[in-house]
Design an enzyme around this catalytic site. Structure first.
Site, PDB file in Angstrom:
ATOM      1  N   HIS A 113      39.196  41.753  49.183  1.00 51.06           N
ATOM      2  CA  HIS A 113      39.804  42.564  50.257  1.00 51.06           C
ATOM      3  C   HIS A 113      39.550  41.910  51.606  1.00 51.06           C
ATOM      4  O   HIS A 113      38.398  41.605  51.947  1.00 51.06           O
ATOM      5  CB  HIS A 113      39.212  43.969  50.265  1.00 51.06           C
ATOM      6  CG  HIS A 113      39.582  44.789  49.067  1.00 51.06           C
ATOM      7  ND1 HIS A 113      40.542  45.785  49.106  1.00 51.06           N
ATOM      8  CD2 HIS A 113      39.134  44.748  47.788  1.00 51.06           C
ATOM      9  CE1 HIS A 113      40.649  46.335  47.900  1.00 51.06           C
ATOM     10  NE2 HIS A 113      39.808  45.725  47.075  1.00 51.06           N
ATOM     11  N   ASP A 121      35.686  41.128  45.178  1.00 46.93           N
ATOM     12  CA  ASP A 121      36.032  42.439  45.733  1.00 46.93           C
ATOM     13  C   ASP A 121      35.768  42.448  47.237  1.00 46.93           C
ATOM     14  O   ASP A 121      36.692  42.260  48.009  1.00 46.93           O
ATOM     15  CB  ASP A 121      35.280  43.569  45.020  1.00 46.93           C
ATOM     16  CG  ASP A 121      36.053  44.882  45.053  1.00 46.93           C
ATOM     17  OD1 ASP A 121      37.237  44.862  45.407  1.00 46.93           O
ATOM     18  OD2 ASP A 121      35.472  45.933  44.702  1.00 46.93           O
ATOM     19  N   GLU A 135      37.756  51.875  37.313  1.00 48.21           N
ATOM     20  CA  GLU A 135      36.556  51.522  38.075  1.00 48.21           C
ATOM     21  C   GLU A 135      35.679  52.775  38.197  1.00 48.21           C
ATOM     22  O   GLU A 135      34.612  52.848  37.607  1.00 48.21           O
ATOM     23  CB  GLU A 135      36.963  51.007  39.467  1.00 48.21           C
ATOM     24  CG  GLU A 135      35.804  50.636  40.370  1.00 48.21           C
ATOM     25  CD  GLU A 135      36.270  50.333  41.810  1.00 48.21           C
ATOM     26  OE1 GLU A 135      37.387  50.704  42.180  1.00 48.21           O
ATOM     27  OE2 GLU A 135      35.471  49.733  42.552  1.00 48.21           O
ATOM     28  N   GLY A 175      41.652  52.550  46.950  1.00 45.23           N
ATOM     29  CA  GLY A 175      41.102  53.780  47.508  1.00 45.23           C
ATOM     30  C   GLY A 175      40.478  54.603  46.396  1.00 45.23           C
ATOM     31  O   GLY A 175      40.387  54.158  45.252  1.00 45.23           O
ATOM     32  N   HIS A 196      44.243  49.045  41.084  1.00 43.10           N
ATOM     33  CA  HIS A 196      42.817  49.336  40.897  1.00 43.10           C
ATOM     34  C   HIS A 196      42.748  50.454  39.852  1.00 43.10           C
ATOM     35  O   HIS A 196      43.223  51.573  40.107  1.00 43.10           O
ATOM     36  CB  HIS A 196      42.208  49.879  42.193  1.00 43.10           C
ATOM     37  CG  HIS A 196      41.765  48.844  43.173  1.00 43.10           C
ATOM     38  ND1 HIS A 196      42.623  48.168  43.988  1.00 43.10           N
ATOM     39  CD2 HIS A 196      40.524  48.379  43.473  1.00 43.10           C
ATOM     40  CE1 HIS A 196      41.939  47.340  44.761  1.00 43.10           C
ATOM     41  NE2 HIS A 196      40.658  47.441  44.467  1.00 43.10           N
ATOM     42  N   HIS A 215      40.953  38.914  43.391  1.00 43.41           N
ATOM     43  CA  HIS A 215      40.666  40.256  43.910  1.00 43.41           C
ATOM     44  C   HIS A 215      39.617  40.166  45.020  1.00 43.41           C
ATOM     45  O   HIS A 215      38.420  40.107  44.763  1.00 43.41           O
ATOM     46  CB  HIS A 215      40.179  41.137  42.746  1.00 43.41           C
ATOM     47  CG  HIS A 215      40.076  42.601  43.086  1.00 43.41           C
ATOM     48  ND1 HIS A 215      40.568  43.590  42.263  1.00 43.41           N
ATOM     49  CD2 HIS A 215      39.550  43.249  44.155  1.00 43.41           C
ATOM     50  CE1 HIS A 215      40.334  44.768  42.812  1.00 43.41           C
ATOM     51  NE2 HIS A 215      39.709  44.584  43.963  1.00 43.41           N
TER      52      HIS A 215
END
Ligand SMILES: O=c1[nH]cnc2c1ncn2[C@H]1C[C@H](O)[C@@H](CO)O1
Ligand SMILES: [Zn+2]
EC number: 3.5.4.4
Length: 387
Positions: A28, A307, A218, A188, A215, A26
Site C-alpha cells: 500500500h 502489505d 484476512e 478496508g 482483500h 501487494h
C-alpha cells in the site's frame, strides 16, 4: 561441499536476499512512507495531528500502534499517512520514494495500491490524484536507474469497502489502463463489508476485460474468499490466509482439501500473502505457524508481500528473511515465490515472461553461481593449506 548440498539448496544470507530479484504484488502506497517524509509533509501541509514529530519515534509509534491484533485498529494508523497525502506535491514525493525504496531493496517489479478517494481533502480530483502518483512512480523508476537499480512499478486503484465509490474507482482504473494503472482492488475493514456490496464494479471490470484483486480471508474467513472468487470473480486474493480453514491435516500428516481450497489450488489462484501484517492483525500467531508454510508445501500459488512497510517495519527482503528463518527456505524457494508472483502480475503475458526469463531467472542463477564459486575457492583454499 557435496552435490547433495547443491540439490537441497542454499540458505540465503540477508545480503543475498537483498540482491535477489524480487516481485511485490501487494504493497500500500499509504502504508509505506518514510517516517521522515511524514514529518516533512506534516510541516509543509499544516497537518498538526501527528502523534510524534521525531522520525525515529514516529516510525516506532506506527509499528506499535499497528501491533494491536485487530484489523480495525491497525487501519486507524492510516489516518496520519493519508492525512499528509492531500496535495499533488506530497503524492508525487511519496510515490517517487516508494519506487526508490523498493528498488533499493532489490524489487524489480511492483504493483502498489492506494485509494484515490482518500486523497481529495486538499481539493484534488480523482484524475489529478492518479496523475500525481503515476508521475512519482516514473520519477522514482528513473532515479533508481540512476543508482543502478531497475524497477517497474504499476498502480492498483483501491476502493474502500465501507464506502460506496467502487464503480467510480473501477471506471477511473479503466480510463488509466495502459497509462500506469494495471488493476483494481478493494480494501478496508472486512467483517461486515462483504465484497458483494461492490458487485457492480467487478461486473464492469469483467466486461472491460480488466483485472482485479480483492482483500479477502484476512480478518474474515471462508465466506469472504468464496464471495471474492465465485460472486465477484477476483483474479487474485489479497491475503487469503483463511483458506487454511478449508484444509484438514490429520495426525499422520495426510492432508484433505475442501472444495474451496481445491478450487483455489486447481485454478492456480494467486494468494498475496503478507506474513508480518498478518501477525500484527492477529490473522496468524507466528511466522512458523503462518499458513504460507503449508500452502507452499501443497503447491498453492503463494506469493510473498509486504502489505504496509511502515506499519510492519518491513521490506520484501525482511519478509523473505523471516520465512527463511521459519521454514528453512532456500534460494530456490525464493526464486519459486518470485516467479509465482511474476506469473500472477496484471501486466501482459509476454511482458511477464520477459521479466521471468530476462531478469528473475538470471538474477537467481547469478547468485547461485556466485555461491558455488565461493565454495570452490574456499574448498581449494583449504586443500592448498593442508598440502
Ligand atoms: O491489510 C489490509 N487489509 C485491509 N485494508 C488495508 C490493509 N492494509 C491497508 N489497508 C487499507 C488502508 C489504506 O488506507 C487503504 C488503501 O491503501 O487500504
Ligand atoms: Zn493490504
Amino acid at each position: 561441499m557435496t552435490s547433495q548440498s547443491i540439490q537441497t539448496g542454499i540458505t540465503p544470507s540477508p545480503d543475498q536476499i537483498r540482491r535477489a530479484p524480487k516481485v511485490l504484488l501487494h504493497d500500500h502506497l499509504d502504508g509505506g512512507l518514510r517516517p521522515g517524509t511524514i514529518v516533512d509533509l506534516a510541516r509543509e501541509t499544516g497537518y498538526s495531528r501527528l502523534p510524534e514529530t521525531d522520525p525515529d519515534k514516529l516510525g516506532l509509534w506506527f509499528r506499535e500502534a499497528a501491533d494491536s491484533g485487530s484489523l480495525e485498529r491497525y487501519l486507524e494508523t492510516f489516518t496520519h499517512t493519508v492525512g499528509v497525502m492531500q496535495t499533488r506535491e506530497a503524492l508525487v514525493r511519496v510515490a517517487r520514494e516508494c519506487a526508490e525504496d523498493l528498488a533499493e531493496d532489490g524489487v524489480v517489479y511492483a504493483e502498489v495500491r492506494y485509494a484515490p478517494e482518500q486523497h481529495l481533502d486538499g481539493g484534488l480530483t480523482l484524475e489529478q490524484v492518479v496523475e500525481a502518483v503515476n508521475e512519482g512512480f516514473r520519477e522514482g523508476e528513473r532515479a533508481a536507474r540512476g543508482h543502478g537499480h531497475r524497477i517497474r512499478v504499476g498502480a492498483l486503484l483501491t476502493a474502500m469497502r465501507h464506502a460506496a465509490r467502487a464503480l467510480e474507482i473501477a471506471e477511473l482504473a479503466n480510463r488509466h489502463r495502459d497509462l500506469g494503472v494495471v488493476g483494481f482492488d478493494i480494501a478496508g475493514a472486512e467483517a461486515g463489508y462483504p465484497p458483494t456490496r461492490h458487485l457492480d464494479a467487478f461486473e464492469y471490470l469483467k466486461r472491460e476485460n480488466n483485472h482485479f484483486t480483492i482483500h479477502a480471508g484476512e480478518a474474515f474467513g471462508l465466506p469472504s474468499i468464496w464471495q471474492a472468487l465465485q460472486w465477484c470473480g477476483a483474479d487474485r486474493l489479497g491475503h487469503g490466509v483463511r483458506i487454511i480453514d478449508d484444509i484438514e491435516v490429520a495426525d499422520d500428516g495426510s492432508v484433505k482439501l475442501g472444495r474451496l481450497a481445491s478450487y483455489v489450488r486447481d485454478k492456480r489462484v494467486p494468494l498475496e500473502m503478507c506474513p508480518s501484517s498478518n501477525l500484527q492483525t492477529g490473522a496468524a500467531a507466528s511466522y512458523a505457524e503462518h499458513p504460507i508454510g503449508l500452502l507452499r508445501r501443497l503447491h498453492f500459488r503463494t506469493t510473498v508481500n509486504t502489505d504496509n512497510r511502515l506499519m510492519s517495519g518491513t521490506s520484501m527482503s525482511r519478509e523473505f528473511e523471516h520465512l527463511v528463518d521459519a521454514f528453512g527456505y532456500t534460494l530456490d524457494d525464493l526464486a519459486w515465490f518470485s516467479v509465482n508472483a511474476m506469473k500472477s502480475a496484471f501486466i501482459p503475458f509476454d511482458e511477464r515472461l520477459a521479466m521471468i526469463s530476462d531478469v528473475i531467472k538470471p538474477g537467481y542463477a547469478e547468485l547461485k553461481s556466485e555461491w558455488l564459486f565461493q565454495q570452490t575457492v574456499s574448498t581449494s583454499g583449504s586443500v592448498a593449506t593442508e598440502s
